[in-house]
Design a protein around this motif. Sequence first.
Motif, short mmCIF file in Angstrom:
data_model
loop_
_atom_site.label_atom_id
_atom_site.label_comp_id
_atom_site.label_asym_id
_atom_site.label_seq_id
_atom_site.Cartn_x
_atom_site.Cartn_y
_atom_site.Cartn_z
N ASN B 106 74.76 2.40 84.50
CA ASN B 106 74.59 0.95 84.38
C ASN B 106 75.89 0.29 83.93
OD1 ASN B 106 71.93 -0.80 84.47
ND2 ASN B 106 71.32 1.33 84.14
N ILE B 107 76.56 0.93 82.97
CA ILE B 107 77.79 0.35 82.43
C ILE B 107 78.94 0.47 83.43
CG2 ILE B 107 79.46 0.54 80.53
CD1 ILE B 107 77.19 1.59 78.80
N MET B 108 78.93 1.58 84.17
CA MET B 108 80.09 1.86 85.04
C MET B 108 80.08 1.11 86.36
SD MET B 108 80.46 5.96 84.49
CE MET B 108 81.67 6.08 85.81
N MET B 109 78.89 0.72 86.82
CA MET B 109 78.79 0.19 88.18
C MET B 109 79.73 -0.97 88.47
SD MET B 109 74.78 0.27 89.08
CE MET B 109 74.72 -0.36 90.75
N PRO B 111 82.47 -2.29 86.83
CA PRO B 111 83.92 -2.06 86.83
C PRO B 111 84.40 -1.25 88.03
CG PRO B 111 82.99 -1.61 84.65
CD PRO B 111 81.84 -1.85 85.57
N VAL B 112 83.59 -0.28 88.45
CA VAL B 112 84.00 0.56 89.58
C VAL B 112 83.90 -0.22 90.89
CG1 VAL B 112 83.40 2.59 90.96
CG2 VAL B 112 83.44 2.75 88.46
N MET B 113 82.74 -0.90 91.09
CA MET B 113 82.50 -1.54 92.38
C MET B 113 83.16 -2.90 92.51
SD MET B 113 78.57 -0.70 93.27
CE MET B 113 78.29 -2.43 93.21
N VAL B 114 83.12 -3.66 91.42
CA VAL B 114 83.61 -5.04 91.51
C VAL B 114 85.10 -5.10 91.20
CG1 VAL B 114 83.35 -7.37 90.60
CG2 VAL B 114 81.33 -5.93 90.91
N LEU B 115 85.50 -4.41 90.14
CA LEU B 115 86.92 -4.45 89.77
C LEU B 115 87.73 -3.35 90.45
CD1 LEU B 115 86.57 -5.11 85.92
CD2 LEU B 115 86.73 -6.77 87.77
N LYS B 116 87.03 -2.41 91.08
CA LYS B 116 87.68 -1.30 91.82
C LYS B 116 88.60 -0.49 90.91
CE LYS B 116 86.60 -3.21 96.10
NZ LYS B 116 85.19 -3.42 95.81
N ARG B 117 88.16 -0.32 89.68
CA ARG B 117 88.98 0.49 88.78
C ARG B 117 88.66 1.97 88.97
NH1 ARG B 117 87.50 -1.70 83.18
NH2 ARG B 117 88.40 0.29 82.62
N PRO B 118 89.62 2.86 88.65
CA PRO B 118 89.36 4.30 88.85
C PRO B 118 88.19 4.78 88.01
CG PRO B 118 91.57 3.90 87.96
CD PRO B 118 90.97 2.58 88.19
N LYS B 119 87.37 5.65 88.63
CA LYS B 119 86.12 6.07 88.03
C LYS B 119 86.32 6.78 86.69
CE LYS B 119 81.73 7.51 89.87
NZ LYS B 119 80.98 7.94 91.01
N ALA B 120 87.30 7.66 86.64
CA ALA B 120 87.49 8.46 85.42
C ALA B 120 87.82 7.54 84.24
CB ALA B 120 88.61 9.47 85.64
N GLU B 121 88.67 6.58 84.51
CA GLU B 121 89.07 5.64 83.47
C GLU B 121 87.87 4.81 83.00
OE1 GLU B 121 92.33 3.02 84.76
OE2 GLU B 121 91.18 1.42 83.78
N VAL B 122 87.07 4.35 83.98
CA VAL B 122 85.89 3.56 83.65
C VAL B 122 84.89 4.38 82.85
CG1 VAL B 122 83.89 2.36 84.60
CG2 VAL B 122 86.14 2.02 85.62
N GLU B 123 84.75 5.66 83.22
CA GLU B 123 83.80 6.50 82.51
C GLU B 123 84.21 6.66 81.04
OE1 GLU B 123 82.48 10.12 84.38
OE2 GLU B 123 81.83 10.90 82.43
#
Lengths: 248, 249
Positions: B106-109, B111-123
Amino acid sequence: MEAVWDFLRHVHDAYGVNLVHFYDGFERGRMLRGMWTTLQLATLCILLSVVIGIVGAWVQGSRSRLLRAVVQGYIQFFRNTPPLVQMYFFYFALGPMMPRVENEYGIPQPILGSFEWAMLSLSFFAGAFNVEIFRSGVEAVQKATVEAAESLGFSRWQIYREVVLPLAVRVCLPALNNNLVNLAKTTTQAYAIAVPETLFVASQIWSDRINVFEMMVTLLTFYLLLVGAFVWLMGRLERALRVPGFGK
Amino acid sequence: MSTWTPEQPIVAIADVHKSFGKVDVLKGVSMDVRKGEVVCIIGPSGSGKSTLLRCVNALVPIDRGSIRVEGQEVHDPAVDKLELRKKVGMVFQQYNLFPHKTALENIMMAPVMVLKRPKAEVEAQARQLMRKVRLDGKEDAYPGELSGGQQQRVAIARSLAMQPDVMLFDEVTAALDPETVKEVLVTIRELAEDGMTCMIVTHEMGFAREIGDEIYFTDRGVIVEHGPPATFFTEARDPRTRAFLSQIL
Ligand SMILES: Nc1ncnc2c1ncn2[C@@H]1O[C@H](COP(=O)(O)OP(=O)(O)OP(=O)(O)O)[C@@H](O)[C@H]1O
Ligand SMILES: [Mg+2]
């Protein structure tokens, strides 16, 4: 295997139960190719009709009235006319209008064969119901959940793909299941435009070999197994999609 | 493009009107929120508090007036809604988590999808946010497995993951039982202490008094009066405010 065929041959001679489509290599080949054709046809129709359902339900939520009207027209046409007539329409009315291509012997032939037409017409037919099914699922998704996605900056398509559709599918899976089972069974209708699927080859075999009863039992058993396998797969999908604490 | 500077109000609401059909919900609302300020909005049910917040992040279009966030007109048809929603986070009364995703997902969706930030960093950031709202250990739980208070804190973390400049809270404790209200309020207070600009619609007067820099009282689509808590709660002038406060306190 040979022993089994010999045994069936013996059953035929001794008791008159004619299972020639098992023990005779040529007939067996025909029957298996028919079953393989059915399997391909059913699988492709299921996939295509689900894609139509997903895209159609998405378009129904679009802002464009024209697009919504097109989808509505499509649904009305395919839901309210007989599927066999639709197939005839595709094959006999639309088919001849299509451009022709040369086959490997240099002879012009239609770009789409009877298999492709059957696939298209059956997919559009079941797809019309799938649009309605997915739409009912979409409507069951809470507006507040969609709003949360919106407030996080999701695009309309992201909301549909990541939030609405996954939730809708969980709601409408039973109805979808029913429609797809019907679709798998309705593939026998391709018989009418001579697609060499199971029913078609079965009828060829029983005319040649006069074993209508045995062929029929084989046919029914095949569809029981086919639909049974599909229902089992869908059951697994349903379990895989189950979310702890959701939808109780 | 915008010439906004941090000295100007980060949210500037001027003479906003909004009606749903025949119902006039907002009838000329004006309000300035400065950077780092915590504004609490109180008022009776149906007075338009939720509608006001929803106008600020363009979930609801306005009929007249202007709302600027960091100088950018929110209801300009040409506005990039995505840019706006990166700046403004919102938390709802009913949490509205995505029920088919785990707390961490829920928290990661966004930043990853909208801001296109790298997944590892977002996690990594999401795990940190889970600790911040004191939910470490619940990363893999689904919303249906969490209590209301826990869900609400995930919802707060989900908004924070977008690193907004302004947070909107719409009665975020109204659906909670009294014991869990506190854990959510603590989370919000910590945010406010970190300097987050907050617009908070609440029925928790004690909380508003303690955390708010400015209290606004709304009734039937207008702001009746406002002031810092020290004076607002003791020296309310308007009889409507006094009646409301005497009922609720
Ligand atoms: N989408 C909508 N369509 C029609 N009317 C609406 C809509 N949203 C809100 N309203 C109406 O606007 C009025 C104000 O609603 P709003 O939710 O902003 O009030 P509120 O102050 O947040 O109340 P509460 O304390 O109960 O949450 C209500 O009369 C409500 O019925
Ligand atoms: Mg409200």
